[in-house]
Design a protein around this motif. Sequence first.
Motif, PDB file in Angstrom:
ATOM      1  N   TYR A 266       0.621  -1.358   0.015  1.00  9.32           N
ATOM      2  CA  TYR A 266       0.218  -0.146  -0.166  1.00  9.32           C
ATOM      3  C   TYR A 266       0.935   1.283  -0.029  1.00  9.32           C
ATOM      4  O   TYR A 266       0.754   2.182  -0.574  1.00  9.32           O
ATOM      5  N   HIS A 270       0.488   3.273  -3.553  1.00 11.40           N
ATOM      6  CA  HIS A 270      -0.643   3.833  -3.133  1.00 11.40           C
ATOM      7  C   HIS A 270      -1.437   4.694  -4.279  1.00 11.40           C
ATOM      8  O   HIS A 270      -2.700   4.649  -4.526  1.00 11.40           O
ATOM      9  N   LYS A 278      -7.791   0.044  -2.722  1.00 12.33           N
ATOM     10  CA  LYS A 278      -7.477   0.791  -1.608  1.00 12.33           C
ATOM     11  C   LYS A 278      -8.329   0.150  -0.452  1.00 12.33           C
ATOM     12  O   LYS A 278      -7.592   0.072   0.702  1.00 12.33           O
ATOM     13  N   GLU A 282      -7.065  -1.729   2.878  1.00 10.84           N
ATOM     14  CA  GLU A 282      -7.215  -1.029   4.075  1.00 10.84           C
ATOM     15  C   GLU A 282      -7.877  -1.943   4.967  1.00 10.84           C
ATOM     16  O   GLU A 282      -7.640  -1.746   6.293  1.00 10.84           O
TER      17      GLU A 282
END
Length: 311
Positions: A266, A270, A278, A282
């Motif tokens: 990540y 990103h 994402k 997450e």
Amino acid sequence: MTEPIMQYDLPVHPVSVVIATYNGERFLEQQINSVLAQTIKPAEIVVCDDDSTDNTIAILEKFSTNHQLKYYRNTKRMGVVENFKKAVSLATPGNYIALCDQDDIWLPQKIEKSIEALSKIDDGISPAMIYSDLILIDSDEHLLNPSVDNELGHDKYHHCLETLLFGNFVLGCTVMMNESMRKFFSDIPKNKAFNHDTWITLIAFTFGKVSRLNQPYIMYRSHADNVTFSNHKKKNRIERIMTHLIAVFQKNDFLENEVILFREFYHFYHNRLSGEHKKKIEKLIRLENASYLKKKIAFETAFKGYWIKRF
């Protein structure tokens, strides 16, 4: 059984076979011979040796008289991942790259079928790779299981990002990748929590392209020095239940390495990840300090709809 050689013209894609060796004298010569016996010959075999103390270098020296093999010897131990990174970096630019372990046996059409599949998804821009199942054998080449996926349980669910979040299902020795993926290979962090195959699989399933061969083309050895199977043992139903109960009431490391991996990934990418990707990553990272039961529920929820029904 080897498939008959199909009469078609493959796109011209020279292949570099890269091997990371360390004290591999026992099976190395047989592996190299199986690479040299391919229906489509590699343009080169690039070997990086991690300062072996056995007869590995003598074997490599013998094969280096054939212009197809060139080897490099590290002056100090680098470890498997860094050694593979070095080997990949030394391959001829523009070639497809096939990762190769030191102790397996390639079936004759491994390179041919890999080129065929990779060419179909390679757009010349996106990182792309193909992978496959393997045939599991023991040290003496006796068949243990016609499917490593079956041995490890990877044949029970669909291979996608949702299931990849909870554990890698790609063994690096089956991978062939394009030039674009090679550039991402050098990004792999120095972290003992995960291997190179997991990192590039993540790239392929997020912002890259990936395809799976429909049958195995590698005979994969299970032996004491093999990382994947040295501690692997199939558990029966009672053993699985006991393992689960122990984990419920004791501190466990379930998903610990996955969280470490995805946090690193990540951080690196990103800006390249889609909003949906994402969110999924997450969500996994937030499980870092969760209880085993909460992690288990997350696992069951994530796999819902991805289990393969067998009748």
